[in-house]
Structure formats: structure tokens, C-alpha cells
Design a protein around this motif. Sequence first.
Motif, PDB file in Angstrom:
ATOM      1  N   THR A 303       4.447  11.600  -1.214  1.00 43.08           N
ATOM      2  CA  THR A 303       5.220  10.536  -1.848  1.00 43.08           C
ATOM      3  C   THR A 303       4.239   9.581  -2.502  1.00 43.08           C
ATOM      4  O   THR A 303       3.307   9.096  -1.849  1.00 43.08           O
ATOM      5  N   VAL A 304       4.445   9.318  -3.790  1.00 46.03           N
ATOM      6  CA  VAL A 304       3.541   8.454  -4.552  1.00 46.03           C
ATOM      7  C   VAL A 304       4.373   7.354  -5.193  1.00 46.03           C
ATOM      8  O   VAL A 304       5.398   7.623  -5.821  1.00 46.03           O
ATOM      9  N   GLY A 305       3.931   6.113  -5.043  1.00 42.71           N
ATOM     10  CA  GLY A 305       4.653   4.982  -5.609  1.00 42.71           C
ATOM     11  C   GLY A 305       4.464   4.856  -7.106  1.00 42.71           C
ATOM     12  O   GLY A 305       4.032   5.792  -7.801  1.00 42.71           O
ATOM     13  N   ASN A 306       4.735   3.683  -7.642  1.00 42.78           N
ATOM     14  CA  ASN A 306       4.643   3.440  -9.078  1.00 42.78           C
ATOM     15  C   ASN A 306       3.231   3.018  -9.479  1.00 42.78           C
ATOM     16  O   ASN A 306       2.544   2.320  -8.738  1.00 42.78           O
ATOM     17  N   GLY A 307       2.836   3.446 -10.672  1.00 45.26           N
ATOM     18  CA  GLY A 307       1.603   2.955 -11.266  1.00 45.26           C
ATOM     19  C   GLY A 307       0.325   3.438 -10.609  1.00 45.26           C
ATOM     20  O   GLY A 307      -0.730   2.831 -10.793  1.00 45.26           O
ATOM     21  N   SER A 308       0.380   4.519  -9.867  1.00 45.33           N
ATOM     22  CA  SER A 308      -0.811   5.025  -9.175  1.00 45.33           C
ATOM     23  C   SER A 308      -1.481   6.134  -9.976  1.00 45.33           C
ATOM     24  O   SER A 308      -0.845   6.810 -10.782  1.00 45.33           O
ATOM     25  N   THR A 309      -2.771   6.322  -9.706  1.00 42.94           N
ATOM     26  CA  THR A 309      -3.563   7.348 -10.379  1.00 42.94           C
ATOM     27  C   THR A 309      -4.196   8.249  -9.326  1.00 42.94           C
ATOM     28  O   THR A 309      -4.843   7.761  -8.393  1.00 42.94           O
ATOM     29  N   ILE A 310      -3.997   9.547  -9.486  1.00 41.42           N
ATOM     30  CA  ILE A 310      -4.601  10.521  -8.571  1.00 41.42           C
ATOM     31  C   ILE A 310      -5.265  11.586  -9.428  1.00 41.42           C
ATOM     32  O   ILE A 310      -4.593  12.317 -10.153  1.00 41.42           O
ATOM     33  N   LYS A 311      -6.567  11.669  -9.370  1.00 41.37           N
ATOM     34  CA  LYS A 311      -7.258  12.633 -10.227  1.00 41.37           C
ATOM     35  C   LYS A 311      -8.199  13.526  -9.422  1.00 41.37           C
ATOM     36  O   LYS A 311      -8.884  13.087  -8.511  1.00 41.37           O
ATOM     37  N   GLN A 312      -8.138  14.815  -9.749  1.00 43.03           N
ATOM     38  CA  GLN A 312      -9.003  15.833  -9.157  1.00 43.03           C
ATOM     39  C   GLN A 312      -9.043  15.707  -7.638  1.00 43.03           C
ATOM     40  O   GLN A 312     -10.102  15.705  -7.018  1.00 43.03           O
ATOM     41  N   SER A 313      -7.861  15.630  -7.030  1.00 41.43           N
ATOM     42  CA  SER A 313      -7.767  15.399  -5.598  1.00 41.43           C
ATOM     43  C   SER A 313      -6.634  16.223  -5.003  1.00 41.43           C
ATOM     44  O   SER A 313      -5.809  16.804  -5.718  1.00 41.43           O
ATOM     45  N   VAL A 314      -6.578  16.245  -3.658  1.00 40.87           N
ATOM     46  CA  VAL A 314      -5.565  16.976  -2.921  1.00 40.87           C
ATOM     47  C   VAL A 314      -4.869  16.013  -1.970  1.00 40.87           C
ATOM     48  O   VAL A 314      -5.522  15.303  -1.211  1.00 40.87           O
ATOM     49  N   VAL A 315      -3.537  16.000  -2.019  1.00 43.80           N
ATOM     50  CA  VAL A 315      -2.746  15.136  -1.141  1.00 43.80           C
ATOM     51  C   VAL A 315      -1.659  15.991  -0.497  1.00 43.80           C
ATOM     52  O   VAL A 315      -0.795  16.520  -1.195  1.00 43.80           O
ATOM     53  N   TYR A 316      -1.714  16.139   0.830  1.00 41.62           N
ATOM     54  CA  TYR A 316      -0.730  16.917   1.577  1.00 41.62           C
ATOM     55  C   TYR A 316      -0.038  16.024   2.600  1.00 41.62           C
ATOM     56  O   TYR A 316      -0.699  15.293   3.351  1.00 41.62           O
ATOM     57  N   ASP A 317       1.279  16.115   2.646  1.00 43.22           N
ATOM     58  CA  ASP A 317       2.050  15.516   3.725  1.00 43.22           C
ATOM     59  C   ASP A 317       1.642  14.059   3.968  1.00 43.22           C
ATOM     60  O   ASP A 317       1.417  13.634   5.102  1.00 43.22           O
ATOM     61  N   SER A 318       1.548  13.294   2.888  1.00 39.35           N
ATOM     62  CA  SER A 318       1.052  11.923   2.980  1.00 39.35           C
ATOM     63  C   SER A 318       1.797  11.029   1.996  1.00 39.35           C
ATOM     64  O   SER A 318       2.502  11.508   1.113  1.00 39.35           O
ATOM     65  N   GLU A 319       1.592   9.717   2.156  1.00 37.11           N
ATOM     66  CA  GLU A 319       2.293   8.743   1.323  1.00 37.11           C
ATOM     67  C   GLU A 319       1.285   7.812   0.662  1.00 37.11           C
ATOM     68  O   GLU A 319       0.365   7.302   1.314  1.00 37.11           O
ATOM     69  N   VAL A 320       1.492   7.586  -0.616  1.00 43.04           N
ATOM     70  CA  VAL A 320       0.614   6.726  -1.416  1.00 43.04           C
ATOM     71  C   VAL A 320       1.468   5.617  -2.026  1.00 43.04           C
ATOM     72  O   VAL A 320       2.523   5.889  -2.600  1.00 43.04           O
ATOM     73  N   GLY A 321       1.016   4.392  -1.917  1.00 48.02           N
ATOM     74  CA  GLY A 321       1.790   3.260  -2.400  1.00 48.02           C
ATOM     75  C   GLY A 321       1.679   3.022  -3.890  1.00 48.02           C
ATOM     76  O   GLY A 321       1.285   3.912  -4.666  1.00 48.02           O
ATOM     77  N   ASP A 322       2.015   1.806  -4.312  1.00 45.33           N
ATOM     78  CA  ASP A 322       1.968   1.424  -5.721  1.00 45.33           C
ATOM     79  C   ASP A 322       0.556   1.014  -6.126  1.00 45.33           C
ATOM     80  O   ASP A 322      -0.183   0.408  -5.350  1.00 45.33           O
ATOM     81  N   HIS A 323       0.208   1.356  -7.379  1.00 44.96           N
ATOM     82  CA  HIS A 323      -1.044   0.899  -7.993  1.00 44.96           C
ATOM     83  C   HIS A 323      -2.265   1.273  -7.148  1.00 44.96           C
ATOM     84  O   HIS A 323      -3.189   0.475  -6.952  1.00 44.96           O
ATOM     85  N   VAL A 324      -2.254   2.492  -6.679  1.00 39.11           N
ATOM     86  CA  VAL A 324      -3.362   3.023  -5.889  1.00 39.11           C
ATOM     87  C   VAL A 324      -4.217   3.915  -6.779  1.00 39.11           C
ATOM     88  O   VAL A 324      -3.702   4.618  -7.656  1.00 39.11           O
ATOM     89  N   GLU A 325      -5.533   3.895  -6.542  1.00 32.97           N
ATOM     90  CA  GLU A 325      -6.458   4.793  -7.241  1.00 32.97           C
ATOM     91  C   GLU A 325      -7.022   5.779  -6.231  1.00 32.97           C
ATOM     92  O   GLU A 325      -7.608   5.376  -5.227  1.00 32.97           O
ATOM     93  N   ILE A 326      -6.844   7.062  -6.530  1.00 31.62           N
ATOM     94  CA  ILE A 326      -7.351   8.110  -5.647  1.00 31.62           C
ATOM     95  C   ILE A 326      -8.174   9.090  -6.462  1.00 31.62           C
ATOM     96  O   ILE A 326      -7.746   9.545  -7.520  1.00 31.62           O
ATOM     97  N   GLY A 327      -9.369   9.407  -5.936  1.00 32.11           N
ATOM     98  CA  GLY A 327     -10.222  10.401  -6.561  1.00 32.11           C
ATOM     99  C   GLY A 327     -11.328   9.797  -7.399  1.00 32.11           C
ATOM    100  O   GLY A 327     -11.467   8.580  -7.479  1.00 32.11           O
TER     101      GLY A 327
END
Length: 456
Positions: A303-327
Motif C-alpha cells: 500500500t502506497v500513499g499519495n505523492g511518494s516515489t519508489i525507484k529500483q526497489s522491492v516492496v512486499y507486504d508493507s505500507e508506505v505513507g504519503d510523500h515518501v522517498e524509497i530507493g
Amino acid sequence: MSERYAVVLAAGKGTRMKSKLYKVLHPICGKPMVTHVIDALQPINMNEIITVVGHGAEEVQTVLEDRSQFVLQEEQLGTAHAVMQVREQLEGKSGVTLVICGDTPLLTNDTITKLFEKHEATGAKATVLTARTTAPDGYGRVIRNEQNIVERIVEHKDATEEERLVQEINTGTYCFDNQALFETLTHVDNENSQQEYYLPDCIHLMQARGWTVAAYEAEHFHETIGVNDRVALAAAEKVMRKRILEHHMRQGVTIVDPDNTYVEASVTIGRDTVLLPGTTLQGQTTIGEDCTVGPHTELKDATVGNGSTIKQSVVYDSEVGDHVEIGPYAHLRGKAFIGDACRIGNFVEVKKTTFGQGSKAAHLSYLGDAVIGKDVNVGCGSITVNYDGNKKHQTHIDDGAFIGCNTNLVAPVKVGEKALVAAGSTITENVPAHALSIARSRQVNKEGYTETKKQD
């Protein structure tokens, strides 16, 4: 509108799949193909859906659960024999019975609805769903008379050379007057090359009685394909994937390279989100609006919130909030929860950890079985040492704490609010709030040591 029933044929093992998994359970874009068939029936408001099971009966029933009734075909003696297994449930009822194969996952609700409408408008006893293809080998041919009325259906193995030139094929999907169907089934024999009881034989038997037989031709041949081997499985996956991506694009999602983007049927994506090439979205994944995902990113049950960026990464069975940067190159798994405005940087792994709002781990860290508060900084190379060889233990880091680089936090342990842990420390005891904790050997300099070594 008359009563409507559906019989889903799902008893075959599917030997050409060469698989331990039963044919109708092979997934297409994340769902077993028989599930796609049931999904297409749901909006039609069928009075009854009955699935004929055989090989893998328990597994099919587990997948479909209460979405269908089930009958067992103990011996697979042909499609007519399969339909006869539902005699106890349907014989004598008035209405229309749809017979559909469980290995036709691309059939849409729209096509099935139009088949029903054609059947009811013509007053036919049977209506065949047909399609046209320039490569009809292996399909039953639809043979029409001079008045262009369907006269009979001939299986490929039983067809003459002239009949094999016909490009209109039987898709294996039919609407029948229910009472006429069961009356006719008793007259079907197995005098053919396969020595099976063919459901298409009902067509010429009905014609012989002077009953009306109609046909509805599907607009797209690919929608009607039956999946019998891995080649057809890949072809169906490609069609379904294109259909799914087009749906999301029409809903306001930008997909930069559809040929290299893979989204399963159960995924939800908000408008103005951008999917970059190499993105794979699986399972019960939900992405909010205004996100950027990819390139080369894999999300499953995320689950990913609004305005987040996830690049070249792996997300399993997890939750990401708003305006988060991953990777890039981060890995979130096993119930990781990343709060709003956080940053999870390159080569950071987060497992079963809650990450509070505004906290960050910029690079090269492992954070497992931890509760991390708000505005925490986790320095490069930091690790929560959560496993003692027998049990997992939890680490708590309170709001505003600063964890220096190359720190080992040996759980169970707690770092208090706004505490500071010096770089290179191995923390085995709780750190009080606002404290500075240093847990490393004192530096010793031996002057002239290397010169002495040279003389040895």
C-alpha cells in the motif's frame, strides 16, 4: 428476462500444460484463469453458477470458495458428459443456461451479455459463440447452410478437408434453453474419433428437430482463446496485461512503456501516478495519486500513499505513507510500515518495522523488528541486531534520536527520545533520553609502529 444459469467446465487435468498445477488454476495476471471466468459472470446476476470439477477438485473449490456451486465429474468422457453432471441441479428448470469453459479467461462480461441478448432475441434453443481466425487448426468448425444458419459443429479431428478450410470456429461457449439442453443431451453418443460425448453434437440434434439454432460472432478472436498449453498461457497473459494497462491509462495513470510494465488484475492505482519501465505490481497492491514508481521496481501486496516515489526497489507486504522517498535499491518486506515524509535510501532493508513520520535511513542499513519514532536519523551502516539464534527481539528508537554510522543496536534495547549514539558503537543497554552513548574501544595510537615493522 428469463432465469439465467451458468455451467463452468473445469474438470480437465490439462496434460498439455505439463504441470503439477491443474490447468484452470494457472494464473493469468495474478489470478487463476477460472477466477477470470467467474469474474466475467458476476455482473450478469446469474441465478446459479455451477462449476464442474474433476482433476484438482478440492483445489478449484478452495480458489472459488462460495462463488460457485460444484459437481464432480469422476470420469472425463467429454463436454456433453460434463454438462450432464449438473442434471440434478438444473433439469426441468425454465430459463437459459450458459455453458462456458474454465480455460477461457479472456472472455469479457460484454461479450457474454451480448451472447445472452442474441439468444433471447432470436428465441433460439441454442446460440453458439463463434469467432473467426486465419489459423483454425485444432478448433471445431462452424458449418452453416445456404441460408447462413448454423447447421452443425464439426471437431477438427472429425472434419473433412473441405470443412477444415472454414475459418469460423466454435469457441466452446453456448447459451441453451435449459429444458431443451437436458432433453437433447440424452441423445448424444460417442461415435467419433475420441469416443467422447461432445456437447457440440447438441447443435445438429436440435436442428434435426426443427429447433432454431443461432450464433453470435465475437468481435475479437483473441478474447475467445482457450488456454491448453504454456504457449497459449503466455499469449493470454499478454492480452490480459494489455487490457489491464489500458484500463489504468484511461483512468489517468501514465505508463511510459506498456510493453515493459506488468500489472496484475487486483492492483489499484490513483490518477496522475507514473509507472516507469520495468515496474511489476502484484497481488493486493494499492498506489495513491501523484506517485512515481520505477524504473525496475517490484511491489507485491503493498500500500502506497499519495505523492511518494519508489525507484529500483522491492516492496512486499508493507505500507508506505504519503510523500515518501524509497530507493534506489531498497527492500521493504514483512509488514514494514513507513510513515509520511520518510526517506529509505539505497541498500536499506526494512523488515517488520514501523518507521515514524519524517525519519530517514539514507543508505546501507538493516532495520528489522524495530519501532522507530518520528524524525529519527539512522546513519549509514546501522543494524538492529534482532536475532539471537533462537528468537527475534525488538529495538525501540524514540522520537528525534540520532543513530551514528556503523552502529549495532543489539536487541532487546531502547534508545530514548533525542538521544545520540556515537558512530561505531555497539549498544547492548538502553540509552536514556537526551543522552550521548559511546560504546566502542578507546583509540590507541602506537607512534613509529610502521617504521619499526620495516626494520624487522
